[in-house]
Write a protein that holds these residues in place. Sequence first.
Motif, PDB file in Angstrom:
ATOM      1  N   GLY A 124      -3.201   4.482  -2.834  1.00 16.30           N
ATOM      2  CA  GLY A 124      -3.304   5.733  -2.075  1.00 16.30           C
ATOM      3  C   GLY A 124      -4.702   6.308  -2.117  1.00 16.30           C
ATOM      4  N   THR A 125      -5.011   7.115  -1.105  1.00 15.97           N
ATOM      5  CA  THR A 125      -6.383   7.632  -0.974  1.00 15.97           C
ATOM      6  C   THR A 125      -6.447   9.130  -1.221  1.00 15.97           C
ATOM      7  OG1 THR A 125      -8.369   7.428   0.418  1.00 15.97           O
ATOM      8  CG2 THR A 125      -6.379   8.201   1.518  1.00 15.97           C
ATOM      9  N   PRO A 126      -7.551   9.573  -1.851  1.00 14.50           N
ATOM     10  CA  PRO A 126      -7.755  11.021  -1.993  1.00 14.50           C
ATOM     11  C   PRO A 126      -8.293  11.616  -0.688  1.00 14.50           C
ATOM     12  CG  PRO A 126      -9.580   9.841  -2.996  1.00 14.50           C
ATOM     13  CD  PRO A 126      -8.612   8.793  -2.498  1.00 14.50           C
TER      14      PRO A 126
ATOM     15  N   ALA B 275      -1.861  -0.337  13.179  1.00 14.82           N
ATOM     16  CA  ALA B 275      -2.852   0.662  12.768  1.00 14.82           C
ATOM     17  C   ALA B 275      -3.377   0.436  11.355  1.00 14.82           C
ATOM     18  CB  ALA B 275      -2.245   2.058  12.866  1.00 14.82           C
ATOM     19  N   LYS B 276      -2.644  -0.351  10.569  1.00 16.32           N
ATOM     20  CA  LYS B 276      -2.939  -0.461   9.137  1.00 16.32           C
ATOM     21  C   LYS B 276      -3.188  -1.891   8.650  1.00 16.32           C
ATOM     22  CE  LYS B 276      -2.289   3.578   6.838  1.00 16.32           C
ATOM     23  NZ  LYS B 276      -3.359   4.123   5.949  1.00 16.32           N
ATOM     24  N   ALA B 277      -2.637  -2.871   9.350  1.00 15.75           N
ATOM     25  CA  ALA B 277      -2.577  -4.226   8.773  1.00 15.75           C
ATOM     26  C   ALA B 277      -3.391  -5.254   9.557  1.00 15.75           C
ATOM     27  CB  ALA B 277      -1.114  -4.664   8.669  1.00 15.75           C
TER      28      ALA B 277
ATOM     29  N   HIS C 181     -12.007   5.298   6.914  1.00 17.92           N
ATOM     30  CA  HIS C 181     -12.074   4.727   5.557  1.00 17.92           C
ATOM     31  C   HIS C 181     -11.077   5.459   4.668  1.00 17.92           C
ATOM     32  CE1 HIS C 181     -14.246   8.379   4.308  1.00 17.92           C
ATOM     33  NE2 HIS C 181     -14.944   8.248   5.428  1.00 17.92           N
ATOM     34  N   GLU C 182     -10.386   4.716   3.822  1.00 11.88           N
ATOM     35  CA  GLU C 182      -9.539   5.297   2.772  1.00 11.88           C
ATOM     36  C   GLU C 182      -9.834   4.501   1.506  1.00 11.88           C
ATOM     37  OE1 GLU C 182      -5.362   5.379   3.720  1.00 11.88           O
ATOM     38  OE2 GLU C 182      -5.651   6.710   5.444  1.00 11.88           O
ATOM     39  N   VAL C 183     -10.587   5.066   0.586  1.00 10.33           N
ATOM     40  CA  VAL C 183     -10.897   4.348  -0.655  1.00 10.33           C
ATOM     41  C   VAL C 183      -9.719   4.502  -1.620  1.00 10.33           C
ATOM     42  CG1 VAL C 183     -12.092   6.268  -1.850  1.00 10.33           C
ATOM     43  CG2 VAL C 183     -12.700   3.895  -2.370  1.00 10.33           C
ATOM     44  N   GLU C 184      -9.359   3.405  -2.284  1.00 11.04           N
ATOM     45  CA  GLU C 184      -8.157   3.428  -3.127  1.00 11.04           C
ATOM     46  C   GLU C 184      -8.337   2.540  -4.363  1.00 11.04           C
ATOM     47  OE1 GLU C 184      -4.591   2.877  -0.808  1.00 11.04           O
ATOM     48  OE2 GLU C 184      -5.424   4.109   0.832  1.00 11.04           O
ATOM     49  N   LEU C 185      -7.757   2.975  -5.469  1.00 11.10           N
ATOM     50  CA  LEU C 185      -7.668   2.092  -6.634  1.00 11.10           C
ATOM     51  C   LEU C 185      -6.602   1.041  -6.341  1.00 11.10           C
ATOM     52  CD1 LEU C 185      -7.844   4.693  -9.539  1.00 11.10           C
ATOM     53  CD2 LEU C 185      -9.590   3.001  -8.928  1.00 11.10           C
TER      54      LEU C 185
ATOM     55  N   ILE D  33     -10.623  -0.674   0.204  1.00  9.24           N
ATOM     56  CA  ILE D  33     -10.557   0.272   1.325  1.00  9.24           C
ATOM     57  C   ILE D  33      -9.321  -0.075   2.143  1.00  9.24           C
ATOM     58  CG2 ILE D  33     -11.706   1.168   3.384  1.00  9.24           C
ATOM     59  CD1 ILE D  33     -13.710   1.574   1.334  1.00  9.24           C
ATOM     60  N   ASP D  34      -8.556   0.946   2.461  1.00  4.57           N
ATOM     61  CA  ASP D  34      -7.425   0.794   3.381  1.00  4.57           C
ATOM     62  C   ASP D  34      -7.902   1.309   4.734  1.00  4.57           C
ATOM     63  OD1 ASP D  34      -5.037   1.039   4.799  1.00  4.57           O
ATOM     64  OD2 ASP D  34      -4.357   2.798   3.654  1.00  4.57           O
ATOM     65  N   PHE D  35      -8.575   0.399   5.497  1.00  3.03           N
ATOM     66  CA  PHE D  35      -9.043   0.824   6.823  1.00  3.03           C
ATOM     67  C   PHE D  35      -7.831   1.105   7.709  1.00  3.03           C
ATOM     68  CE2 PHE D  35     -13.351  -1.329   6.288  1.00  3.03           C
ATOM     69  CZ  PHE D  35     -14.070  -0.142   6.391  1.00  3.03           C
TER      70      PHE D  35
ATOM     71  N   VAL E  82       5.618   3.526   1.614  1.00  4.08           N
ATOM     72  CA  VAL E  82       5.182   2.147   1.373  1.00  4.08           C
ATOM     73  C   VAL E  82       4.957   1.413   2.689  1.00  4.08           C
ATOM     74  CG1 VAL E  82       5.812  -0.062   0.302  1.00  4.08           C
ATOM     75  CG2 VAL E  82       6.539   2.082  -0.761  1.00  4.08           C
ATOM     76  N   PHE E  83       3.845   0.675   2.758  1.00  4.40           N
ATOM     77  CA  PHE E  83       3.652  -0.256   3.875  1.00  4.40           C
ATOM     78  C   PHE E  83       2.954  -1.486   3.340  1.00  4.40           C
ATOM     79  CE2 PHE E  83      -0.866   0.726   4.489  1.00  4.40           C
ATOM     80  CZ  PHE E  83      -0.965   2.015   3.978  1.00  4.40           C
ATOM     81  N   MET E  84       2.873  -2.541   4.154  1.00  4.65           N
ATOM     82  CA  MET E  84       2.265  -3.777   3.680  1.00  4.65           C
ATOM     83  C   MET E  84       1.203  -4.274   4.663  1.00  4.65           C
ATOM     84  SD  MET E  84       4.926  -5.934   1.491  1.00  4.65           S
ATOM     85  CE  MET E  84       6.391  -6.136   2.450  1.00  4.65           C
TER      86      MET E  84
ATOM     87  N   ALA F 284       0.840  -1.198   0.000  1.00  2.92           N
ATOM     88  CA  ALA F 284       0.000   0.000   0.000  1.00  2.92           C
ATOM     89  C   ALA F 284       0.876   1.249   0.000  1.00  2.92           C
ATOM     90  CB  ALA F 284      -0.932  -0.015   1.206  1.00  2.92           C
ATOM     91  N   ILE F 285       0.346   2.283  -0.643  1.00  3.80           N
ATOM     92  CA  ILE F 285       1.073   3.545  -0.759  1.00  3.80           C
ATOM     93  C   ILE F 285       0.350   4.604   0.073  1.00  3.80           C
ATOM     94  CG2 ILE F 285       1.948   5.292  -2.369  1.00  3.80           C
ATOM     95  CD1 ILE F 285       3.101   2.435  -2.785  1.00  3.80           C
ATOM     96  N   GLY F 286       1.089   5.273   0.934  1.00  5.52           N
ATOM     97  CA  GLY F 286       0.526   6.352   1.752  1.00  5.52           C
ATOM     98  C   GLY F 286       0.847   7.698   1.120  1.00  5.52           C
TER      99      GLY F 286
HETATM  100 ZN    ZN Z   1      -4.241   4.395   2.356  1.00 12.80          ZN
END
Ligand code: ZN
Length: 203
Positions: free
Chosen positions: A174-176, A105-107, A53-57, A84-86, A27-29, A5-7
Motif C-alpha cells: 500500500g502507498t502513503p 489500470a493496475k496490472a 506513482h505509488e511507492v510501497e514497501l 512502485i505500483d504504477f 486486494v488486487f493482483m 497488492a493492497i489498496g
Molecule cells: Zn498501490
Amino acid sequence: MKIIAIGRNYAAHIEELQNERPSSPVVFMKPDTALLKNGAPFYHPEFSKDIHHEVELVLKINKEGKYIKKEFAGKYYDEIGLGIDFTARDLQQTCKEKGLPWEIAKAFNGSAPIGDFLPVSDFPDLNNINFHLTINGTTKQKGNTSLLLFDFGVIIEYVSQFFTLKVGDLIYTGTPAGVGKVAIGDHLEGFIEGKKMLDVEVK
Ligand code: ZN
C-alpha cells in the motif's frame, strides 16, 4: 510468481483520493509481466494520460503457505524491499465508476518496478519503517509503517485464505499520501530509512 497488492492501506492516501476507508484489506493482483527489475526504465504507455506513482514497501515470500495466522506471518517473508505500483488513474476512475475490475489500470506491462531488498533482520521494528520517494530530487511521498491500516501480519492472514502464497511471490503493501502524475523524463528514486533502494526512469 504472482504480485499481490493492497489498496487503501494508509488513511491520508484514502483521503487524498476521497475513497472509503475499508473494513478489510482491498486486494488486487498483477501478473509477472508487470515486473520491472534491475533499474529497467518505465515506458509511459499511450493508453493513459495520468499514470500515477505509488511507492510501497514490498514483502518477498520465502515459504509456501495458506490460511496463515497473523502471529505466524513473519515466518513467510524474510526480505523487505521497495516498489512502485504504477496506476493509470484515468482508467481506474472509469473502472471505479462502472464498478469494473481494475486490471487494465493496475496490472499493465511494467506497472510494478521493484528495487533492492533488505533482510527482515535489518529492521528492529516492523511497525516503524520509514520510506520515501523522490522525483527529480524532490520528495513526493513519505511513509511510515506505523500508519498502516492493516499491518504485514494482517495482510498475510487475509490474503492467504484466498491465495496460496508461494516462494518468490511479492506483496505490495500500500502507498502513503502524495501520489501524483509522472511524465516522460522523470527520474524516480526510492529510499528505505534513507538508503537508496529503487531507481526508475520514465521514458
Ligand atoms: Zn498501490
